[in-house]
Design an enzyme around this catalytic site. Structure first.
Site, PDB file in Angstrom:
ATOM      1  N   HIS A 199     -18.257  69.875 -20.192  1.00 28.40           N
ATOM      2  CA  HIS A 199     -19.455  69.934 -19.352  1.00 28.40           C
ATOM      3  C   HIS A 199     -19.639  68.655 -18.537  1.00 28.40           C
ATOM      4  CE1 HIS A 199     -20.278  68.318 -23.309  1.00 28.40           C
ATOM      5  NE2 HIS A 199     -21.268  67.617 -22.789  1.00 28.40           N
ATOM      6  N   ARG A 238      14.578  50.856 -17.394  1.00 23.47           N
ATOM      7  CA  ARG A 238      13.958  50.085 -18.473  1.00 23.47           C
ATOM      8  C   ARG A 238      12.678  50.761 -18.979  1.00 23.47           C
ATOM      9  NH1 ARG A 238      12.366  47.877 -13.702  1.00 23.47           N
ATOM     10  NH2 ARG A 238      10.263  47.010 -13.516  1.00 23.47           N
ATOM     11  N   HIS A 284       5.835  54.079 -14.365  1.00 21.35           N
ATOM     12  CA  HIS A 284       6.252  53.275 -15.515  1.00 21.35           C
ATOM     13  C   HIS A 284       6.086  54.004 -16.847  1.00 21.35           C
ATOM     14  CE1 HIS A 284       5.928  49.055 -13.437  1.00 21.35           C
ATOM     15  NE2 HIS A 284       6.637  49.921 -12.736  1.00 21.35           N
TER      16      HIS A 284
HETATM   17  C1  RB5 Z   1     -19.739  64.471 -23.750  1.00 25.29           C
HETATM   18  O1  RB5 Z   1     -21.064  64.066 -23.840  1.00 25.29           O
HETATM   19  C2  RB5 Z   1     -18.824  63.256 -23.822  1.00 25.29           C
HETATM   20  O2  RB5 Z   1     -18.848  62.701 -25.078  1.00 25.29           O
HETATM   21  C3  RB5 Z   1     -17.411  63.647 -23.435  1.00 25.29           C
HETATM   22  O3  RB5 Z   1     -17.414  64.211 -22.183  1.00 25.29           O
HETATM   23  C4  RB5 Z   1     -16.383  62.530 -23.354  1.00 25.29           C
HETATM   24  O4  RB5 Z   1     -16.851  61.481 -22.557  1.00 25.29           O
HETATM   25  C5  RB5 Z   1     -15.839  62.062 -24.621  1.00 25.29           C
HETATM   26  O5  RB5 Z   1     -15.021  61.153 -24.683  1.00 25.29           O
END
Ligand code: RB5
Length: 155
Positions: A11, A131, A97
């Site tokens: 989201h 490398r 890299h």
């Molecule tokens: C969601 O609130 C958030 O925790 C998630 O999108 C993310 O940033 C997690 O690392």
């Protein structure tokens, strides 16, 4: 350019993901994981779809709020190199890299124009091999051990 790119988001990454899909759709999005609403989802749930796509030879983009959780989750999968990038130079180096196969972006912290530049450079930069390939081989502790360890002489 026809690339097979899968994108997944939670989201917190939805707005940026929709912007990137609009930007790139006609060119190279072939696989899109659609998240229907902004109802919170657990970000690890967006990862397997993109990982499976990479396992089939594609490229991945993952977007959550900071990019941190998606990176941590994606890098648990064998063979995945998920690189959290906050500017185009990082995206370039992640390919050149580090041979990253998933670009991770911070949806809450990055403008659409910077994200667009990151995706463009990530998709257009080849791995330099040489490398850098040796260094990536060291990621695997068993392989690194067998490369660097000198067996004692047989008695
Ligand atoms: C969601 O609130 C958030 O925790 C998630 O999108 C993310 O940033 C997690 O690392």
């Amino acid at each position: 350019m026809i690339l097979r790119v899968a994108i997944g988001w939670d989201h917190a990454g939805m707005d940026l993901a929709n912007g990137l899909i609009r930007e790139f759709q006609k060119v190279f999005w072939n696989y899109i994981r659609r998240t229907p609403s902004k109802d919170p989802i657990n970000y690890p749930d967006a990862v397997p779809f993109v990982v499976q796509h990479v396992y089939r030879g594609g490229v991945g983009v993952l977007i959550c709020g900071t990019g941190i959780g998606m990176s941590m989750a994606a890098n648990r999968y064998p063979g995945i190199g998920a690189a959290l990038c906050t500017d185009p130079l990082m995206a370039e180096m992640a390919r050149a890299h580090n041979n990253a196969n998933i670009l991770v972006l911070p949806g809450r912290l990055m403008s659409e124009s910077v994200a667009t530049a990151c995706v463009s450079v990530f998709l257009n930069t080849p791995f330099e091999q040489g490398r850098h390939a040796n260094r990536i081989a060291q990621f695997d502790p068993i392989l690194a051990h067998s490369v660097s360890y000198d067996f004692p002489p047989a008695e």
